[in-house]
Structures are given as structure tokens and as C-alpha cells.
Design a protein around this motif. Sequence first.
Motif, mmCIF file in Angstrom:
data_model
loop_
_atom_site.group_PDB
_atom_site.id
_atom_site.type_symbol
_atom_site.label_atom_id
_atom_site.label_comp_id
_atom_site.label_asym_id
_atom_site.label_seq_id
_atom_site.Cartn_x
_atom_site.Cartn_y
_atom_site.Cartn_z
ATOM 1 N N ARG A 37 0.858 -1.187 0.000
ATOM 2 C CA ARG A 37 0.000 0.000 0.000
ATOM 3 C C ARG A 37 0.889 1.229 0.000
ATOM 4 N N ALA A 38 0.944 1.900 -1.145
ATOM 5 C CA ALA A 38 1.776 3.091 -1.275
ATOM 6 C C ALA A 38 0.952 4.316 -0.904
ATOM 7 N N GLY A 39 1.487 5.160 -0.063
ATOM 8 C CA GLY A 39 0.778 6.376 0.321
ATOM 9 C C GLY A 39 1.740 7.539 0.486
ATOM 10 N N ILE A 40 1.237 8.720 0.215
ATOM 11 C CA ILE A 40 2.024 9.944 0.441
ATOM 12 C C ILE A 40 1.117 10.938 1.157
ATOM 13 N N ALA A 41 1.680 11.591 2.170
ATOM 14 C CA ALA A 41 0.946 12.644 2.879
ATOM 15 C C ALA A 41 1.611 13.989 2.593
ATOM 16 N N PRO A 42 1.131 14.702 1.560
ATOM 17 C CA PRO A 42 1.690 16.026 1.277
ATOM 18 C C PRO A 42 1.041 17.085 2.169
ATOM 19 N N ALA A 43 1.589 18.269 2.139
ATOM 20 C CA ALA A 43 0.981 19.381 2.888
ATOM 21 C C ALA A 43 -0.372 19.743 2.255
ATOM 22 N N MET A 44 -1.224 20.398 3.035
ATOM 23 C CA MET A 44 -2.599 20.703 2.598
ATOM 24 C C MET A 44 -2.704 21.285 1.177
ATOM 25 N N PRO A 45 -1.882 22.303 0.813
ATOM 26 C CA PRO A 45 -2.082 22.919 -0.518
ATOM 27 C C PRO A 45 -1.788 21.980 -1.686
ATOM 28 N N LEU A 46 -1.179 20.824 -1.391
ATOM 29 C CA LEU A 46 -0.807 19.901 -2.473
ATOM 30 C C LEU A 46 -1.703 18.674 -2.508
ATOM 31 N N LEU A 47 -2.726 18.644 -1.670
ATOM 32 C CA LEU A 47 -3.545 17.425 -1.571
ATOM 33 C C LEU A 47 -4.305 17.105 -2.855
ATOM 34 N N HIS A 48 -4.528 18.119 -3.690
ATOM 35 C CA HIS A 48 -5.275 17.849 -4.925
ATOM 36 C C HIS A 48 -4.515 16.930 -5.875
ATOM 37 N N ILE A 49 -3.258 16.624 -5.553
ATOM 38 C CA ILE A 49 -2.510 15.659 -6.366
ATOM 39 C C ILE A 49 -3.230 14.308 -6.344
ATOM 40 N N SER A 50 -4.136 14.126 -5.387
ATOM 41 C CA SER A 50 -4.912 12.875 -5.305
ATOM 42 C C SER A 50 -5.711 12.648 -6.597
ATOM 43 N N GLU A 51 -5.978 13.725 -7.341
ATOM 44 C CA GLU A 51 -6.710 13.563 -8.604
ATOM 45 C C GLU A 51 -5.913 12.742 -9.611
#
Length: 254
Positions: A37-51
Motif C-alpha cells: 500500500r503506497a501512500g504519500i501525505a503532502p501538505a494541505m495545498p498539495l492534496l489535490h494531487i490525489s486527482e
Amino acid sequence: MAREIYVVGNWKMNHTLDTCTSFWDDLEGEDFHPNVRAGIAPAMPLLHISERKSTAPIDVYAQNCHEASSGAYTGESSAAMLKSIGITGVILGHSERREIYHESDALILAKMKHALSADLQVIYCCGEPLDIRKAGAQNDYIKDQLEASLLPLDVDQLAQVCIAYEPIWAIGTGETASAQQAQDMCAHIRSLCTEKYGKEAADKLHILYGGSVKPANAQEIFSQTDVDGGLVGGASLDSGSYMELLQIAGKLME
Ligand code: PGA
């Protein structure tokens, strides 16, 4: 029983849109073992990378959320907001949040309940400071932490939680706990969960180690019986070393 291996990168307050995007570009098309299970926790302003989930199967996690669902809380984000943009889960109880922002166990528990009710997964962090480890009191310290901010959850809530054991003395210091120390504490945590929730639930639980995990030590740490992967800070910032960690985890799953 075989559990998946998690490799979750906690980026903390690092990366900007450009570097975050090129990280995702680097991983595009890469194949990970289906049980990693690969996951990344970016800072709030970058969360839209989830798209961009479809181009690289990386779950995106937030590093924090508020304990209320909406309201006059300038600067905060609710779990429902995170859920609405496709975020998988949220890291809560990290020692930096506990120390720098004075988050108490009671607040962490309130945040956990809120996140779980919004159907987010929670990566719940616990870990002892150096003086406690030196005094050999780490097992009791972790028990107290869990009793205050994890064990009040019911068994259905626990099913959405992944625990990360992160000794504070090993975070960002380059000093890693030995594989045996990681195993001993993860086994201790699993046995505390067995007492409260029963063996079946505790066996399913994913317990990660965090604290200076890097490609050079990941194989030994991830191969411990009770360690189901890592929460990785520094070594997750670079796509090459993050990919190496995913490959190490994948080999252990073969
Ligand atoms: P580190 O951070 O890997 O840089 O030690 C781990 C963490 O804080 O989650």
C-alpha cells in the motif's frame, strides 16, 4: 496471517507544486506489488494531487484535520473536506503535532473519532521520547498513550486505523531503532490491542514503524513479524528512494 505492507511518506512541510508534480511524474506507470500500500501525505495545498491517482496507485493522506465538521475555525480543515477531494486518510497523533502544537491525547482521540466518522482511514502515531527509552519505561509509556487516545475506540473503528510506532528519538535524527526494538514495540502494541479487541481484530491490524527508515534499513525492519511497513519522512521526499522502499516491500511480499 499475511498482512499488506504500507509504505507511507510523511512529507511534513516540504515540496511545492512543481516538485510534487515531478515526484508523481517519476512514479507514473510504475507497478507496485498489489499487497504493497503506497501512500504519500503532502501538505494541505498539495492534496489535490490525489486527482492523479489513476496514473500512479498512490493513496494520498492528509497530515492533520480538525475535530469538528465545520464552523469558525480559521486555518483548519475538516475530515469531510478531505474526504470530498478523494483523500484516503489522515495522520493523527504525530509527535510533532503533540510537541509543537500541544495536541493532547484527548484532542487526538476527538480528531480520530471525527475522521473515522467521515470514513477516512487514520494513521495513528505513538512513540516515546529518549529519556523514557533510556529509563527502559517505553512499554508502559506506550500503554498509557494507547489507553488515552486509541483504545477508547470500538472494534469497528479500529478496523479503519493503522498504527505507526515512531520513537521520538529516531525521527529525523538518522538514528533508527534496531529492527529488534521495532519488532518488540510493535508486538507490544499488538498484544495491547489483542487484550482489548481480541486476537482476530489485532491480527488484522497494520502496525508500522517510523523513524529514519531508508532503503538501507527498510528490508530488515519491514521483515519483522509484527512490523507491517513504515511511515517515512526524509527518505520519502525523493521519488527514487521512495520507489526503492516500495520495491523492497514488494520483494518481501513475493
Ligand atoms: P523520518 O520521519 O523518516 O524523517 O525520521 C518519520 C516521521 O516523522 O514520520
